[in-house]
Design a protein around this motif. Structure first.
Motif, PDB file in Angstrom:
ATOM      1  N   UNK A 107       0.797  -1.641   0.263  1.00  0.00           N
ATOM      2  CA  UNK A 107      -0.214  -0.277   0.302  1.00  0.00           C
ATOM      3  C   UNK A 107       0.844   1.292  -0.015  1.00  0.00           C
ATOM      4  N   UNK A 108       0.755   2.040  -0.798  1.00  0.00           N
ATOM      5  CA  UNK A 108       0.931   3.587  -0.588  1.00  0.00           C
ATOM      6  C   UNK A 108      -0.143   4.421   0.116  1.00  0.00           C
ATOM      7  N   UNK A 109      -1.163   4.426  -0.385  1.00  0.00           N
ATOM      8  CA  UNK A 109      -2.211   5.343   0.499  1.00  0.00           C
ATOM      9  C   UNK A 109      -3.657   4.518   0.268  1.00  0.00           C
ATOM     10  N   UNK A 134       0.083  -4.759   3.213  1.00  0.00           N
ATOM     11  CA  UNK A 134       0.920  -5.740   2.472  1.00  0.00           C
ATOM     12  C   UNK A 134      -0.592  -6.339   2.416  1.00  0.00           C
ATOM     13  N   UNK A 135      -1.360  -5.473   1.082  1.00  0.00           N
ATOM     14  CA  UNK A 135      -3.076  -6.237   0.546  1.00  0.00           C
ATOM     15  C   UNK A 135      -3.104  -7.026   0.290  1.00  0.00           C
ATOM     16  N   UNK A 136      -4.079  -8.034  -0.256  1.00  0.00           N
ATOM     17  CA  UNK A 136      -4.266  -8.982  -1.066  1.00  0.00           C
ATOM     18  C   UNK A 136      -5.649  -8.553  -2.082  1.00  0.00           C
ATOM     19  N   UNK A 137      -5.112  -8.458  -2.645  1.00  0.00           N
ATOM     20  CA  UNK A 137      -6.917  -8.304  -4.439  1.00  0.00           C
ATOM     21  C   UNK A 137      -7.442  -9.331  -3.840  1.00  0.00           C
ATOM     22  N   UNK A 138      -8.396  -8.354  -3.480  1.00  0.00           N
ATOM     23  CA  UNK A 138     -10.151  -9.218  -2.975  1.00  0.00           C
ATOM     24  C   UNK A 138     -10.949  -8.449  -3.942  1.00  0.00           C
ATOM     25  N   UNK A 139     -11.626  -9.496  -4.577  1.00  0.00           N
ATOM     26  CA  UNK A 139     -13.118  -9.087  -5.901  1.00  0.00           C
ATOM     27  C   UNK A 139     -14.248  -9.681  -4.686  1.00  0.00           C
ATOM     28  N   UNK A 140     -15.056  -8.362  -5.076  1.00  0.00           N
ATOM     29  CA  UNK A 140     -16.131  -8.406  -3.806  1.00  0.00           C
ATOM     30  C   UNK A 140     -16.457  -8.285  -2.611  1.00  0.00           C
ATOM     31  N   UNK A 141     -15.780  -7.553  -2.093  1.00  0.00           N
ATOM     32  CA  UNK A 141     -15.114  -7.135  -0.388  1.00  0.00           C
ATOM     33  C   UNK A 141     -16.456  -6.958  -0.077  1.00  0.00           C
ATOM     34  N   UNK A 142     -16.783  -7.818   0.933  1.00  0.00           N
ATOM     35  CA  UNK A 142     -17.957  -7.171   2.425  1.00  0.00           C
ATOM     36  C   UNK A 142     -19.659  -7.884   1.602  1.00  0.00           C
ATOM     37  N   UNK A 190       2.893 -13.599  -0.844  1.00  0.00           N
ATOM     38  CA  UNK A 190       2.107 -12.458   0.954  1.00  0.00           C
ATOM     39  C   UNK A 190       2.788 -13.363   1.770  1.00  0.00           C
ATOM     40  N   UNK A 191       2.726 -14.241   2.368  1.00  0.00           N
ATOM     41  CA  UNK A 191       3.700 -15.119   3.059  1.00  0.00           C
ATOM     42  C   UNK A 191       4.877 -15.445   3.083  1.00  0.00           C
ATOM     43  N   UNK A 192       5.605 -15.344   2.159  1.00  0.00           N
ATOM     44  CA  UNK A 192       6.451 -15.634   1.236  1.00  0.00           C
ATOM     45  C   UNK A 192       7.064 -14.002   1.694  1.00  0.00           C
ATOM     46  N   UNK A 193       6.663 -13.454   1.635  1.00  0.00           N
ATOM     47  CA  UNK A 193       7.447 -11.832   1.806  1.00  0.00           C
ATOM     48  C   UNK A 193       7.075 -11.238   3.051  1.00  0.00           C
ATOM     49  N   UNK A 194       6.440 -11.852   3.790  1.00  0.00           N
ATOM     50  CA  UNK A 194       6.118 -11.205   5.246  1.00  0.00           C
ATOM     51  C   UNK A 194       6.906 -11.920   5.844  1.00  0.00           C
ATOM     52  N   UNK A 195       7.402 -13.486   5.388  1.00  0.00           N
ATOM     53  CA  UNK A 195       7.805 -14.046   6.064  1.00  0.00           C
ATOM     54  C   UNK A 195      10.305 -13.245   5.947  1.00  0.00           C
ATOM     55  N   UNK A 196       9.934 -12.716   5.269  1.00  0.00           N
ATOM     56  CA  UNK A 196      11.165 -12.814   4.602  1.00  0.00           C
ATOM     57  C   UNK A 196      11.308 -10.781   5.390  1.00  0.00           C
ATOM     58  N   UNK A 197      10.161 -10.291   5.855  1.00  0.00           N
ATOM     59  CA  UNK A 197       9.912  -8.939   5.974  1.00  0.00           C
ATOM     60  C   UNK A 197      10.802  -9.609   8.036  1.00  0.00           C
ATOM     61  N   UNK A 198       9.674  -9.938   8.194  1.00  0.00           N
ATOM     62  CA  UNK A 198       9.510 -10.322   9.797  1.00  0.00           C
ATOM     63  C   UNK A 198      11.511 -10.957  10.063  1.00  0.00           C
ATOM     64  N   UNK A 199      12.239 -11.962   8.790  1.00  0.00           N
ATOM     65  CA  UNK A 199      13.261 -12.446   9.658  1.00  0.00           C
ATOM     66  C   UNK A 199      14.220 -11.667   9.381  1.00  0.00           C
TER      67      UNK A 199
END
Length: 328
Positions: A240-242, A294-302, A316-325
């Motif tokens: 996300x930027x904004x 960190x967002x996941x593109x999702x159709x038909x939210x709510x 997304x899981x791989x990226x978060x894991x790399x950031x955490x480590x």
């Protein structure tokens, strides 16, 4: 992996009623973390200790719902929304109460124009013939959630409550995947995000991290007639930027982008013109906390049938894991 996401999405958990979801998460992570705490508001805070920077990840446990406000003499339930319930997505859908009772969302008059739909003219039909019969099953203040089944086909997942059980699922998988890290990591599963980021406010205050990343869903621009938007299913997790609640901190945003490039993980950049995430509350806590999303593109939210591409989830899981480590 898919089975856990199925379990999370199908667990009852509207805002203010997150305890069943919290129990599922706690049972999944208790063998992989050093500390677990439930704060007074109900947030689940799990810690993997480290000597480095204090980094907080947040995903909300709650989903939108419908709260019973009145039961008429014929046994029909009037309701108000809990979070951003759309009348267009709701009409004639099934909803489910905590005790398992299923209801149908009906409308009190003939519908001439969809644009004229109003939540206040809807009711929940649980099949009761009278107020007395209905009150044996449902009380004023009881909350229902959508009853949207979980499906997986063509690498796409569709279900109710991917917002934000998907984020919870991703953090669980990061917790399990992390082996070595120097950062002091806090994984916070928040309550009442749909009612104004309430759990994020209190948990960020108590954790007081150096940096924070919220994990949530976001809109797409890849369906017929959709508003033009850069995000598409299958193009990677979105950095996300904004959005309407935050301009993400340059350091955190750059950290996420650089890590994605270093690890070869595909990503998209997100500018969301409306809505927000837990980061909107986190970054304004205390003297300010540098935050990103960190967002996941999702159709038909709510809706009862939100949809994501599972490759985006895995990346997304791989990226978060790399950031955490990563040493910050």
């Amino acid at each position: 992996m898919i089975d856990l996401l199925n379990k999370l999405t199908q667990t009852y958990g509207p805002s203010g009623n997150e305890e069943l979801v919290r129990e599922v998460i706690m049972n999944e992570i208790k063998e992989y973390v050093d500390e677990i705490d439930i704060d007074p508001l109900g947030n689940l805070i799990a810690r993997k200790k480290g000597d480095g920077k204090k980094l907080m990840f947040a995903a909300h446990m709650d989903e939108i719902g419908l709260i019973v406000t009145y039961i008429d003499k014929e046994g029909f339930l009037r309701f108000s929304n809990v979070g951003g319930v759309s009348q267009y997505y709701s009409l004639f859908q099934r909803v489910k109460f905590k005790n398992g009772i299923i209801g149908i969302l009906g409308y009190e008059e003939k519908i001439e124009e969809m644009k004229d739909l109003k939540i206040e003219k809807m009711y929940i039909d649980i099949g009761a013939k009278s107020r007395e019969e209905a009150e044996k099953l449902v009380n004023i203040g009881d909350v229902a959630c959508f009853a949207g089944d979980f499906h997986y086909n063509l690498n796409k997942v569709s279900s109710k409550a991917l917002d934000d059980r998907l984020g919870c699922y991703m953090l669980i998988e990061v917790i399990k995947a992390l082996k070595n890290h120097s950062n002091d990591l806090y994984f916070v599963f928040t309550v009442q995000e749909e009612l104004g980021l309430r759990g994020a406010k209190t948990s960020a205050f108590s954790v007081s991290p150096d940096y924070a990343i919220a994990v949530d869903v976001t809109d797409t621009g890849d369906t017929p007639g959709s508003k033009p938007m850069a995000l598409k299913l299958g193009r990677g997790p979105a950095i996300k930027v904004k959005d309407n609640s935050i301009i993400t901190h340059p350091f955190v945003r750059t950290l996420m982008i650089d890590t994605a490039k270093e690890t070869g993980i595909p990503y998209q950049l997100e500018v969301l013109e409306r809505g927000g995430t837990d980061s909107g509350a986190i970054h304004l806590t205390k003297g300010g906390i540098p935050s990103g999303v960190l967002s996941i593109a999702t159709r038909y939210i709510h809706s009862p049938a939100e949809m994501v591409d599972f490759d985006d989830v895995k990346n997304g899981i791989a990226l978060l894991t790399a950031i955490a480590a990563k040493e910050i």
